[in-house]
Design a protein around this motif. Structure first.
Motif: not given
Length: 406
Positions: A37-46
């Motif tokens: 979900y982090g990769a999906l919504f563009g917040c991969t780093e945190p």
């Protein structure tokens, strides 16, 4: 025999698109969901930092002879009533100092803030491994490089990160007493530590190491948590307050009771909500599943950058940013407690409105069905109704426990 040979073996499968992707990741499913979900919504780093910190030890140390100072240092990084996000804030600051001022300054930072150097490097290494795993299943480009400490924590979308945490940790959800949520402090000076929270595992308390332990109020009745421990009491650790919107987007199985204007998650959490917003949430959930399914069929396609993908991400971001959606406003409100038995399908017999009034039929005293005392659309038990020559109204007298069929 010929008929048997021609019979096809049908093996039912309930594996969702998300489940398929999780099955390809050699990590804990909760960690895997946060990564995806982090990769999906563009917040991969945190999201990678959260996943890595939950797979390692907590980097904050608490020396027995200096515990107060350690707690104070930890609270200095507190973000949004969230233990995982507090770790992310400390990690980001450590990376910034390390790359801008060197190892000597970074070691002093770790020492002053009671952070474990070994654990921080372990988190850094696990972030690299998790990023490679996402590249292997097509959720990150092969050319993707991890941030070197230049991105400040203030640039992260806190509500979106809470949504990612909710997606990963559900159904580990707590429900706080209503008195803990509001604009004013507790009049008697009490803190969150003194209150009991409800969960699917019964009554629990926040562990003293949680960032919200000394708070006097919460910004939401709902919290997701990572682990539960039992000592003198049943405690939960690594908590994060989450909004109703996050639960409606990333929670469990959703049922919509149109006539009553109610949405339930796993027959446990119930929310009052208008039907148009409820339909919107169901659409967004199905749309997320469809995008994940597309990544199975065509892993090389960047579905997130398509017009459809961008529209989904923008819609979810807008809803989570608001905390309480503009579309639903104050109509979203908890309407039932976790089931404690007594009702069918695990639904508390008190239902949405609490106690209701039944409708009796027949002459004199007769039995009737309760329409609003059971659950959003079920039966509220049997009650005695008074009437003369036709239908009458009477109070319920049956046991709690309704049938939760839409």
């Amino acid at each position: 025999e010929e008929e048997q040979e021609e019979t096809e073996l049908e093996v039912p499968s309930e594996l969702t698109a998300l489940g398929f992707h999780l099955a390809t990741l050699p990590v804990d499913p909760r960690v895997g969901k946060m990564m995806i979900y982090g990769a999906l919504f563009g917040c991969t780093e945190p999201a990678l930092t959260i996943a890595a910190s939950m797979s390692a030890r907590n980097p904050f140390v608490s020396p027995f002879d200096n515990r107060d100072a350690a707690d104070e240092a930890k609270r200095a990084f507190s973000v949004g009533g969230s233990d995982p996000l507090t770790v992310v804030a400390a990690y980001v600051e450590w990376k910034r100092i390390r790359y801008s001022k060197g190892d000597k300054a970074s070691q002093a930072f770790l020492r002053d803030n009671f952070l474990s150097r070994m654990t921080m490097f372990q988190i850094e290494e696990m972030r690299k491994q998790f990023a490679d795993l996402l590249k292997d299943i097509g959720f990150l480009e092969k050319s993707y490089r991890l941030d070197n400490g230049k991105t400040p924590f203030s640039s992260f979308n806190i509500q979106l990160l809470k949504g990612v945490l909710c997606a990963g940790l559900y159904p580990n959800i707590l429900v706080a007493p209503r008195t803990l949520v509001g604009q004013t402090e507790q009049s008697n000076g009490s803190t969150v530590a003194e209150f009991t929270f409800e969960s699917t595992k019964g009554d629990v308390y926040l562990h003293p190491c949680t960032i919200m332990f000394t708070a006097s109020r919460l910004d939401s009745r709902y919290c997701c948590y990572h682990e539960i421990v039992k000592t003198s009491k049943v405690y939960v650790r690594d908590c994060t307050t989450v909004s109703e919107v996050a639960l409606l987007l990333f929670g469990g199985s959703m049922k919509v009771y149109q006539r009553e204007g109610v949405v339930s998650l796993d027959d446990w959490l119930k929310f009052r909500i208008d039907m148009k917003p409820a339909t919107m949430f169901k659409y967004l959930r199905s749309h997320m599943e469809r995008m994940l399914l597309q990544k199975i069929v065509s892993p090389e396609d960047d579905v997130f950058q398509s017009d459809e993908g961008k529209g989904l991400i923008e819609a979810v971001n807008a809803l989570l940013d608001d905390g309480k959606s503009v579309a639903t406003g104050s109509n979203i409100a908890i309407a039932s407690r976790p089931a404690r038995g007594g009702g069918r399908n695990g639904v508390d017999g008190r239902g949405i409105e609490g106690r209701g009034r039944g409708r009796g039929e027949g002459r004199g005293r007769g039995r009737g069905r309760g329409r609003s005392g059971g659950d959003p659309s079920g039966r509220g038990g049997r009650g005695k109704g008074r009437g003369r020559g036709g239908p009458g109204r009477g109070r319920q007298g049956g046991r709690k426990g309704g049938q939760a069929n839409p």
